[in-house]
Design a protein around this motif. Structure first.
Motif, PDB file in Angstrom:
ATOM      1  N   THR A  41      14.025  21.586   6.700  1.00 57.22           N
ATOM      2  CA  THR A  41      14.471  21.558   5.217  1.00 57.22           C
ATOM      3  C   THR A  41      14.912  21.673   4.476  1.00 57.22           C
ATOM      4  OG1 THR A  41      15.413  23.513   4.973  1.00 57.22           O
ATOM      5  CG2 THR A  41      12.933  24.581   6.013  1.00 57.22           C
ATOM      6  N   GLY A  42      15.971  20.228   5.729  1.00 62.28           N
ATOM      7  CA  GLY A  42      17.121  19.712   4.255  1.00 62.28           C
ATOM      8  C   GLY A  42      18.061  21.054   5.051  1.00 62.28           C
ATOM      9  N   ARG A  43      18.533  22.033   5.285  1.00 60.35           N
ATOM     10  CA  ARG A  43      19.836  22.887   5.499  1.00 60.35           C
ATOM     11  C   ARG A  43      19.551  23.357   6.123  1.00 60.35           C
ATOM     12  NH1 ARG A  43      17.632  29.077   2.894  1.00 60.35           N
ATOM     13  NH2 ARG A  43      19.842  30.008   3.870  1.00 60.35           N
ATOM     14  N   PRO A  44      20.933  22.948   6.570  1.00 57.49           N
ATOM     15  CA  PRO A  44      21.127  23.847   8.150  1.00 57.49           C
ATOM     16  C   PRO A  44      20.793  25.157   8.480  1.00 57.49           C
ATOM     17  CG  PRO A  44      23.213  23.318   6.862  1.00 57.49           C
ATOM     18  CD  PRO A  44      22.246  23.104   5.495  1.00 57.49           C
ATOM     19  N   LYS A  45      20.379  25.386   9.833  1.00 58.62           N
ATOM     20  CA  LYS A  45      20.014  27.038  10.320  1.00 58.62           C
ATOM     21  C   LYS A  45      21.139  27.221  10.863  1.00 58.62           C
ATOM     22  CE  LYS A  45      16.920  25.215  13.165  1.00 58.62           C
ATOM     23  NZ  LYS A  45      16.357  24.535  13.360  1.00 58.62           N
ATOM     24  N   GLY A  46      21.202  28.690  10.997  1.00 60.79           N
ATOM     25  CA  GLY A  46      21.985  29.947  11.235  1.00 60.79           C
ATOM     26  C   GLY A  46      21.707  30.857  12.157  1.00 60.79           C
ATOM     27  N   MET A  89      27.906  26.066   4.181  1.00 61.23           N
ATOM     28  CA  MET A  89      27.781  27.374   5.071  1.00 61.23           C
ATOM     29  C   MET A  89      29.123  28.772   5.435  1.00 61.23           C
ATOM     30  SD  MET A  89      28.791  24.850   8.063  1.00 61.23           S
ATOM     31  CE  MET A  89      29.381  25.785   9.240  1.00 61.23           C
ATOM     32  N   ILE A  90      29.868  28.848   4.237  1.00 63.77           N
ATOM     33  CA  ILE A  90      31.072  29.856   4.420  1.00 63.77           C
ATOM     34  C   ILE A  90      29.986  30.970   2.823  1.00 63.77           C
ATOM     35  CG2 ILE A  90      32.915  30.625   2.905  1.00 63.77           C
ATOM     36  CD1 ILE A  90      34.162  28.365   4.098  1.00 63.77           C
ATOM     37  N   GLU A  91      29.182  29.496   2.627  1.00 65.71           N
ATOM     38  CA  GLU A  91      28.108  30.934   1.732  1.00 65.71           C
ATOM     39  C   GLU A  91      27.232  31.525   2.335  1.00 65.71           C
ATOM     40  OE1 GLU A  91      26.758  30.536  -2.947  1.00 65.71           O
ATOM     41  OE2 GLU A  91      27.267  28.757  -2.087  1.00 65.71           O
ATOM     42  N   ASP A  92      26.110  30.650   2.991  1.00 60.99           N
ATOM     43  CA  ASP A  92      25.330  31.204   3.194  1.00 60.99           C
ATOM     44  C   ASP A  92      25.359  32.267   4.359  1.00 60.99           C
ATOM     45  OD1 ASP A  92      22.290  29.960   4.175  1.00 60.99           O
ATOM     46  OD2 ASP A  92      23.601  29.730   6.106  1.00 60.99           O
ATOM     47  N   ALA A  93      26.920  32.293   4.845  1.00 57.13           N
ATOM     48  CA  ALA A  93      26.656  33.204   5.979  1.00 57.13           C
ATOM     49  C   ALA A  93      27.740  34.675   5.190  1.00 57.13           C
ATOM     50  CB  ALA A  93      28.314  32.955   6.950  1.00 57.13           C
ATOM     51  N   GLY A  94      27.756  34.295   4.749  1.00 63.74           N
ATOM     52  CA  GLY A  94      28.337  35.460   3.739  1.00 63.74           C
ATOM     53  C   GLY A  94      29.816  35.814   4.385  1.00 63.74           C
ATOM     54  N   VAL A  95      30.489  34.895   4.629  1.00 62.26           N
ATOM     55  CA  VAL A  95      31.877  34.800   5.351  1.00 62.26           C
ATOM     56  C   VAL A  95      32.965  35.655   4.054  1.00 62.26           C
ATOM     57  CG1 VAL A  95      33.999  33.745   5.912  1.00 62.26           C
ATOM     58  CG2 VAL A  95      31.550  33.114   6.364  1.00 62.26           C
ATOM     59  N   LEU A  96      33.325  36.801   4.458  1.00 59.07           N
ATOM     60  CA  LEU A  96      33.960  37.711   4.280  1.00 59.07           C
ATOM     61  C   LEU A  96      35.912  37.230   3.466  1.00 59.07           C
ATOM     62  CD1 LEU A  96      34.671  40.801   2.947  1.00 59.07           C
ATOM     63  CD2 LEU A  96      34.928  41.501   5.316  1.00 59.07           C
ATOM     64  N   LEU A  97      36.358  36.747   5.431  1.00 54.84           N
ATOM     65  CA  LEU A  97      37.302  36.381   5.122  1.00 54.84           C
ATOM     66  C   LEU A  97      37.052  34.845   6.185  1.00 54.84           C
ATOM     67  CD1 LEU A  97      40.419  36.648   5.367  1.00 54.84           C
ATOM     68  CD2 LEU A  97      40.397  37.887   7.782  1.00 54.84           C
ATOM     69  N   ARG A 116      21.977  18.172  18.313  1.00 51.06           N
ATOM     70  CA  ARG A 116      20.377  18.304  18.403  1.00 51.06           C
ATOM     71  C   ARG A 116      20.757  17.759  16.572  1.00 51.06           C
ATOM     72  NH1 ARG A 116      17.968  23.617  19.480  1.00 51.06           N
ATOM     73  NH2 ARG A 116      18.197  24.477  16.411  1.00 51.06           N
ATOM     74  N   ILE A 117      19.693  17.164  16.255  1.00 55.23           N
ATOM     75  CA  ILE A 117      19.438  16.143  14.915  1.00 55.23           C
ATOM     76  C   ILE A 117      18.060  16.759  14.285  1.00 55.23           C
ATOM     77  CG2 ILE A 117      19.570  14.342  13.738  1.00 55.23           C
ATOM     78  CD1 ILE A 117      21.886  13.206  15.625  1.00 55.23           C
ATOM     79  N   GLU A 118      17.480  16.932  12.760  1.00 55.25           N
ATOM     80  CA  GLU A 118      16.804  17.217  12.756  1.00 55.25           C
ATOM     81  C   GLU A 118      16.340  16.078  11.542  1.00 55.25           C
ATOM     82  OE1 GLU A 118      13.824  18.602  12.795  1.00 55.25           O
ATOM     83  OE2 GLU A 118      14.392  20.719  13.632  1.00 55.25           O
ATOM     84  N   PRO A 119      15.832  14.288  11.470  1.00 57.08           N
ATOM     85  CA  PRO A 119      15.602  13.570  10.944  1.00 57.08           C
ATOM     86  C   PRO A 119      15.245  14.111   9.774  1.00 57.08           C
ATOM     87  CG  PRO A 119      14.366  12.848  12.979  1.00 57.08           C
ATOM     88  CD  PRO A 119      15.106  14.617  12.775  1.00 57.08           C
ATOM     89  N   ASP A 120      14.496  14.924   9.561  1.00 56.37           N
ATOM     90  CA  ASP A 120      14.308  15.668   7.972  1.00 56.37           C
ATOM     91  C   ASP A 120      15.864  16.253   7.180  1.00 56.37           C
ATOM     92  OD1 ASP A 120      11.560  15.714   8.678  1.00 56.37           O
ATOM     93  OD2 ASP A 120      11.402  17.517   8.445  1.00 56.37           O
ATOM     94  N   GLU A 121      16.424  16.699   7.667  1.00 61.62           N
ATOM     95  CA  GLU A 121      17.374  16.918   7.012  1.00 61.62           C
ATOM     96  C   GLU A 121      18.753  15.838   6.721  1.00 61.62           C
ATOM     97  OE1 GLU A 121      21.501  19.390   7.783  1.00 61.62           O
ATOM     98  OE2 GLU A 121      21.203  19.234   9.342  1.00 61.62           O
ATOM     99  N   ILE A 122      18.385  14.769   7.319  1.00 62.92           N
ATOM    100  CA  ILE A 122      19.412  12.983   6.860  1.00 62.92           C
ATOM    101  C   ILE A 122      18.103  12.678   5.691  1.00 62.92           C
ATOM    102  CG2 ILE A 122      19.879  11.190   7.379  1.00 62.92           C
ATOM    103  CD1 ILE A 122      20.273  12.295  10.523  1.00 62.92           C
ATOM    104  N   GLU A 123      17.122  12.918   6.012  1.00 57.68           N
ATOM    105  CA  GLU A 123      16.114  12.380   4.899  1.00 57.68           C
ATOM    106  C   GLU A 123      16.305  12.365   3.589  1.00 57.68           C
ATOM    107  OE1 GLU A 123      13.196  10.588   9.039  1.00 57.68           O
ATOM    108  OE2 GLU A 123      12.362  12.520   7.556  1.00 57.68           O
ATOM    109  N   HIS A 124      16.464  14.026   3.835  1.00 61.45           N
ATOM    110  CA  HIS A 124      16.876  15.257   2.454  1.00 61.45           C
ATOM    111  C   HIS A 124      17.863  14.354   1.541  1.00 61.45           C
ATOM    112  CE1 HIS A 124      16.424  18.909  -0.712  1.00 61.45           C
ATOM    113  NE2 HIS A 124      17.507  18.644  -0.017  1.00 61.45           N
TER     114      HIS A 124
END
Length: 598
Positions: free
Chosen positions: A164-169, A101-109, A411-419
């Motif tokens: 898609t198996g990847r959390p959405k920001g 999540m930190i990488e995906d969001a480009g967290v500076l600090l 809220r749960i996307e079963p696809d994420e768990i299945e992936h």
């Protein structure tokens, strides 16, 4: 519905105005630290200056990894005053997910508690420890007005389960939060009101819990427990004099069954997350007729709540409605061609107005698919929820158009768990469904097809997922199949799977039964009441037996009533066996009553 007119600086500007006009009014407290509006603004300004010196400015993503506390509220406000946007991180998430999540969001600090930052393995130069000693005393001066003059700027990035198996920001802008918390047709708040902040910072309900009171001159009362038990929630409401709070639907149902004394203190209660039980709503309305009970609905993409309905007993003759849009939100019920359906006809709910998110961070194709221009309505979000509209515009909820699910408010996307399951070397196929969907005992269930020559154990699969996913995405029931059932068109038959009785994959080792001690028997009986079946082994594991966080709350509550001991949920889950919890109970009893014979 037209958007609400607000100050140009949005919520931070409203808070600064309250600090000028009512500097000594209570703003936030967690029971040990108390801040007035002047002190809140002074502390936020000081922290904002420190962040600016570390390079935080307009457009900067700033992580938040801290326990709920007064300093967390200060940090959230300070991020906005520095020009950045917050990325809440859950201390309970597995380390790889937090890093992703930190990488995906480009967290500076990342701001946070020292131990949590260290546990996440973040480099020291990219962290800033929040310290209570930096909070101002009574002599603190006021802070200058913040400069947020771009309502479309991102305020928060909130992550939800992704298909898609990847959390959405989800990128939530300032104008959306401002419209939510200043809506005149929503929850009435003002000076003298106190809102309980008890949701995780990663849960979008916290947006309402923190900013609605502070935008209105009311106070935020922070529940200091990591995961409050029902007894702790009731105590917090009583000791803080809370007038207003939010509860997930599943938690509300459980509190209603037990006629929690919490209801007797509140003036206003907002409930949301899943379909509301008419029976439970009626029970509470009859027992506490002064309570203003609101049924709320809304996805993160439309900023917490889209619709509200003030419930009366007459609404409880059938499934309670989810109400009408408020606070700048709009709604349309459309068919598969995005054409309006007649009143009373079932269609998909599309949401528009000022409270829509900007989209999904770094996922333009998904954003374009879910957020569309609809002729006559403007930009709208496709919710995936099926509803009907009454002649007056009140909406009734009828489930999902896809296989996204909600369990205990998540809220749960079963696809994420299945992936994630398919990443296990012994799994060829996987499907995740909810058994008893919409009921308080709903169970997230995994059906797996193993690779040739393997039969994976449930404990191994749980551990595999627990290393990658939050706890609410880890199934509590499992079964192994030779193949997944298919529909006539070749798709996995999820409905057929949901009707099956799951069996834990792998055979449980046959260990000779050993008689339980009296304390172990007491723990096992409390488990059995929650699980709905006998528990006979000292080494039984709560999660392996199908338990989850909501069940754990009731076990803890029962042990308090039966034995007079107070266990925290953190201790409960760190000692997940009958034997482990019996040992905790024994230590607690010894601490209360002293060593035997002393």
């Amino acid at each position: 519905m037209p958007a609400t007119t607000t100050a140009p600086a949005g919520v931070p500007g409203l808070i600064a105005r309250h600090a000028e006009q009512h500097p000594h009014t209570l703003a936030v407290s967690d029971g040990s630290t108390v801040l007035t509006y002047r002190q809140l603004c002074s502390a936020a300004a000081g922290l904002a200056a420190e962040m600016a010196a570390r390079g935080v400015g307009p457009g900067s993503a700033v992580g938040l990894l801290a326990a709920r506390s007064t300093r967390l509220v200060v940090a959230q406000l300070a991020i906005w005053w520095a020009g950045g946007h917050g990325v809440p991180l859950d201390p309970a998430y597995p380390r790889p997910r937090t890093a992703a999540m930190i990488e995906d969001a480009g967290v500076l600090l990342t701001l946070g508690d020292k131990a949590l930052l260290a546990g996440a393995g973040l480099p020291q130069e990219r962290t800033l420890v929040l310290d209570d000693t930096a909070l101002p005393g009574e002599a603190a001066t006021g802070a200058p007005h913040p400069s947020i003059d771009t309502p479309e700027a991102i305020a928060l990035v909130l992550y939800t389960s992704g298909s898609t198996g990847r959390p959405k920001g989800v990128e939530v802008p300032h104008r959306a939060i401002t419209a939510l918390v200043t809506a005149p047709d929503a929850v009435a708040l003002g000076p003298g009101d106190r809102m309980l902040y008890h949701s995780p910072a990663t849960f979008d309900a916290s947006t309402f819990e923190v900013w609605a009171p502070l935008a209105s001159g009311a106070a935020v009362m922070v529940s200091p427990a990591d995961r409050p038990t029902p007894e702790e929630l009731a105590r917090d409401v009583e000791r803080f004099g809370v007038t207003t709070t939010f509860l997930t639907t599943a938690l509300f149902h459980q509190l209603a069954v037990r006629q929690s004394r919490l209801f007797g203190v509140l003036r206003t209660l907002v409930v949301g997350g899943e379909a509301l039980s008419a029976e439970h709503a009626r029970t509470v309305l009859r027992a506490f007729p002064w309570l203003d009970l609101l049924n709320a609905y809304g996805p993160t993409e439309a900023t917490t709540f889209t619709t509200l309905h003030r419930l009366r007993e007459a609404d409880c003759e059938g499934p309670p409605p989810i109400g009408r849009p408020f606070g700048g939100a709009s709604a349309a019920v459309l068919d598969e061609r995005q054409a309006p359906v007649a009143p009373g006809a079932r269609g998909e709910l599309w949401i528009g107005g000022t409270r829509l998110a900007l989209g999904y961070l770094g996922q333009p194709e998904l954003t374009a698919d879910r957020f569309r221009e609809i002729p006559g309505h403007g930009r709208m979000y496709r919710s995936g929820d099926l509803v009907t509209a009454r002649p007056d515009g009140t909406l009734d909820f009828h489930g999902r158009a896809d296989h996204q699910v909600k369990v205990r408010g998540f809220r749960i996307e079963p696809d994420e768990i299945e992936h994630a399951l398919r990443l296990h070397p012994e799994i060829a196929e996987a499907c995740v469904v909810v058994r008893r969907a919409g009921q308080d005992d709903a169970e997230l269930t995994a059906f797996v097809v193993p690779t040739e020559g393997h039969r994976p154990a449930g404990a191994a699969l749980r551990a595999h997922l627990a290393d990658r996913l939050p706890a609410h995405l880890v199934p509590t029931a499992w079964t192994v199949l030779t193949a997944l059932p298919l529909t006539d068109v070749g798709k996995v038959d999820r409905r057929a799977l949901a009707a099956l009785d799951p069996q834990a994959p792998g055979e449980r080792p046959q260990v000779p039964a050993v008689a339980l001690t009296p304390l172990q028997e007491a723990v096992a009986e409390a488990w059995a009441r929650a699980l709905g079946r006998p528990v006979e082994r000292a080494d039984a594991d709560f999660l392996a037996e199908g338990g989850h966080s909501l069940m754990a709350m009731w076990v803890v509550d029962d042990l308090r009533e039966d034995l007079g001991v107070e266990l925290s949920l953190a201790d409960f889950f760190s000692h997940p066996t009958v034997a482990g919890q019996a040992a905790l109970v024994e230590r607690s009893l010894l601490a209360l009553h002293g060593e035997a014979g002393a």
